[in-house]
Design an enzyme around this catalytic site. Structure first.
Site, PDB file in Angstrom:
ATOM      1  N   SER A  87       0.732  -1.172   0.072  1.00 11.60           N
ATOM      2  CA  SER A  87      -0.045  -0.199  -0.084  1.00 11.60           C
ATOM      3  C   SER A  87       1.044   1.235   0.033  1.00 11.60           C
ATOM      4  CB  SER A  87      -0.929  -0.052   1.390  1.00 11.60           C
ATOM      5  OG  SER A  87      -2.080   0.922   0.993  1.00 11.60           O
ATOM      6  N   ASP A 122      -9.817  -4.354  -4.998  1.00 10.47           N
ATOM      7  CA  ASP A 122      -9.113  -3.182  -4.194  1.00 10.47           C
ATOM      8  C   ASP A 122      -9.757  -1.870  -4.376  1.00 10.47           C
ATOM      9  OD1 ASP A 122      -7.512  -1.745  -2.402  1.00 10.47           O
ATOM     10  OD2 ASP A 122      -5.877  -2.712  -3.189  1.00 10.47           O
ATOM     11  N   HIS A 179      -8.084  -5.181  -0.921  1.00  5.41           N
ATOM     12  CA  HIS A 179      -6.931  -4.639  -0.659  1.00  5.41           C
ATOM     13  C   HIS A 179      -6.176  -5.504   0.391  1.00  5.41           C
ATOM     14  CE1 HIS A 179      -4.291  -1.124  -0.292  1.00  5.41           C
ATOM     15  NE2 HIS A 179      -4.317  -0.984   0.974  1.00  5.41           N
TER      16      HIS A 179
END
Length: 684
Positions: free
Chosen positions: A536, A621, A656
């Site tokens: 991320s 995501d 995610h």
């Protein structure tokens, strides 16, 4: 090596502030996630990744079985009391998800099953269950579930004793639920359809449809998100309005099913706060005139007047105050000193303070399940890089600890075989960067070991020294693990965070590069066996670092990486935009545009050699859209001058957080570790 997919180039001009960028891979963005061409490309990337790593499949399976074998399959949580009942959960056999129980005592008699998450997850490739919320009288359980990883939760309601679900169904929620004390209605937060930020608070009455729900609050400022919680005295529903730099608080009576929202603390720029309400008193964690936060108290009726705030825990320049828990006679607060957590018990009557003691020099701990104001003990979840997850209770009066539970490691494991160190290394501007390392003692040789360097460095988020069942597979093969607490975290206080955000973001990348070099110079790893990873915002860290100092790393694994920073921050329709201006800056302002452009990994790809790369993503995501890493990989293939492997794996069923389930998630870790070990084997 198999031939990589040939990604077509289709120029797309992006102009801002008179500056033109050409994005040849913009076409890979498909918001519907149904374009045959895009899906075909992602499938081709997945096939390529599988083909290149096909010879590691036996190693992947070996690693996976090691990780699973370390888990004790029959596992139960420590019961906690809420209302008249005790609640706990357990894992049984090979089950991926827990079963949730309620008992009349703390003896785990399995009096009543609330939910079997394995049954609910059946048929779904991904499953996440938000915390189950039980009504105050114990009659109903509100259950919020996400079945594709986009963090949009569907809510169902179960009558616990009757073991049946009501017809009530709510969609597009954040997963946060709070019951009205009557037990006939509850409050929830709905997500914005476009930005996917939580922004509306609704009241739902049992037996009605969602379109009949009453809207009580709507956030119109797209910088703010909305959260709800119940006060510890159960008298109020607290609504938090927040950005990364600003906050406000509103209230609803928890007893009144017709209550209206009342402003408690108006939204205020550059003021962050969190509070607990006990009777007519408010305890507030605030950064007002306290960069590293303090705790104050005041009456609820005068809370908006800061002159009535009385200090309970003072501000310190050398300590970041992170959290607190209120009891009738004590306040327990957690703070961070020199990057390491501390827990202090303070008497609300005498003011005397007592620091709780832990065995490890570096560890991770957090307050857990402290729901009773009259409790005589505080419960803390504890772990370190050599200590599996544990649950401790400390006497509030004496600080005397009791170990309630420690997870076991199945098979051969001896914590004494491993060494964990917390050190500081110098950055180019003279700052000292904290680094936490762990390695197996009998596998360590000065300047000879492979080393995996990890980092994040954003949002003031701190990553502490926790235990990992999977990491042992690397440590036992002689790999050293190091986590660099670079600027952008708040490891050394709020100033450490501020020096790694906005127009100071380059410090984050400098710290990671300088820490890498320093760790190697100290002999923790061999210069030609340096690996790196981040996910991320940590993927942004690795992406920027590889543009600036690719020669330092042999191989990197980058997960759901935020790498197209400039384009994303210019698109207000995406989740990572308006709410992120306080972190990265608003590129509609040319100053921020130019600065973000200077480090944005996608924009700064160069014609140079890059390390071996494994990049992962999830089609669903909602935080970092799949097309960011997809475009990044395509452009890297176009520009890089080396013959190193560049692999992209996009999971077509998750978001995610990657795969769900206590065992299944290790498949992804095994793939990553096999990638590292394969590269190391070929490099030797």
């Amino acid at each position: 090596m198999a031939t990589a997919p040939d990604t077509k180039k289709q120029p797309h001009k992006l102009v801002m502030h008179g500056h033109e960028r050409v994005d040849n891979y913009y076409w890979l963005r498909d918001d519907s996630k149904q374009s045959p061409e895009v899906i075909a490309h992602l499938n081709a990337e997945n096939a390529h990744c599988q083909q290149v790593l096909a010879h590691t499949e036996a190693l992947q399976e070996c690693l996976f079985q090691e990780m699973v074998a370390r888990q004790v399959k029959e596992r139960q949580s420590v019961p906690f009391k809420y209302g008249a009942y005790f609640y706990w959960h357990e894992y049984i056999g090979d089950a991926e998800y827990p079963i949730y129980w309620r008992d009349a005592s703390a003896q785990k008699q399995r009096d009543l099953q609330i939910l079997n998450a394995n049954v609910r997850a059946k048929g779904h490739a991904y499953y996440d269950l938000a915390p189950i919320e039980v009504s105050e009288d114990g009659t109903y359980a509100a259950i919020a579930e996400d079945t594709n990883g986009d963090r949009l939760y569907q809510v169902s309601v179960k009558h616990i004793k009757d073991d049946n679900f009501l017809n009530d169904k709510l969609v597009d929620t954040s997963g946060e639920l709070v019951w009205c004390n009557t037990g006939r209605s509850f409050y929830y937060v709905k997500m914005h359809q476009q930005t996917l930020l939580p922004y509306q608070v609704y009241r739902h009455r049992l037996g009605t449809t969602q379109d009949e729900d009453e809207l009580l609050y709507e956030e119109t400022d797209q910088r703010f998100w909305t959260q709800i919680a119940k006060s510890k005295d159960k008298a109020s529903i607290v609504i938090y309005h927040g950005t990364k730099e600003s906050s406000g608080v509103s209230l609803l009576s928890a007893d009144d099913e017709s209550a209206s929202v009342v402003t408690l603390l108006p939204k205020e720029e550059n003021h962050l706060c969190w509070l607990e309400l006990v009777g007519d008193r408010a305890f507030i964690l605030t950064n007002w005139q306290a960069k590293n936060f303090k705790v104050v108290t005041t009456s609820i009726s005068t809370i908006a007047d800061k002159s009535t705030w009385h200090e309970v825990v003072g501000h310190r320049e050398d300590a970041l105050l992170e959290n607190f828990e209120v009891f009738n006679r004590h306040l327990v607060f957690s703070q961070r000193v020199k990057g390491l957590p501390q827990f202090i018990v303070k008497s609300l009557e005498s003011g005397q303070e007592l620091q709780l003691e832990f065995n490890d020099s570096a560890f991770s701990a957090y307050l857990q399940d402290n729901l009773d104001l009259a409790a005589k003990r505080v419960r803390i979840n504890y772990t370190s890089m050599t200590t599996p997850e544990s649950v401790l209770e400390f006497e509030l009066s004496s600080g005397e600890p009791t170990l309630l539970q420690q997870h076991q490691v199945a098979g051969e494991f001896n914590a004494q075989d491993y060494c964990c160190e917390h050190i500081e290394v110098g950055a180019r501007d003279g700052q000292q960067v904290p680094v936490t390392l762990v390695y197996r003692k009998d596998k360590f040789s000065l300047s000879e070991n492979p080393i995996l360097i990890d980092g994040y460095g954003a949002y003031g988020f701190n990553v502490d020294a926790d235990f990992s069942y999977s990491r042992l597979s690397l440590l036992d093969r002689g790999v050293v693990y190091a986590f660099c607490h670079v600027r952008g975290s708040a490891m050394l206080g709020r100033h450490w965070y501020e020096q790694g955000k906005m127009l100071n973001k380059q410090n984050t990348f400098n710290d990671f590069v300088d820490a890498t070099q320093a760790i190697v110079a100290l002999g923790y790893g061999a210069a030609d066996k340096v690996l790196a990873t981040g996910g991320s915002a940590g993927g942004l860290l690795i992406g920027a670092t590889l543009n600036q100092a690719p020669e330092l790393y042999l191989a990197c694994a980058v997960h759901v990486p935020f790498v197209d920073v400039l384009s994303t921050m210019l698109d207000e329709s995406l989740p990572l935009t308006c709410g992120e201006y306080d972190e990265w800056g608003n590129p509609n302002d040319k100053t921020y545009y130019d600065y973000i452009l200077s480090y944005s990994p996608y924009d700064q790809i160069k014609r140079q050699a890059y390390p071996h790369l494994l990049v992962t993503s999830g089609l669903y995501d909602s935080q970092v859209q799949y097309f960011e890493p997809a475009k990044w990989v395509a452009k890297l293939r176009e520009y890089k001058t080396d013959s190193n492997s560049l692999l992209f794996k996009c999971d077509m069923e998750v978001g995610h957080g990657g795969q769900s389930g206590r065992f299944n998630r290790y498949r992804e870790v095994a793939l990553e570790y096999a990638f590292y070990l394969d590269v190391l084997a070929r490099a030797c």
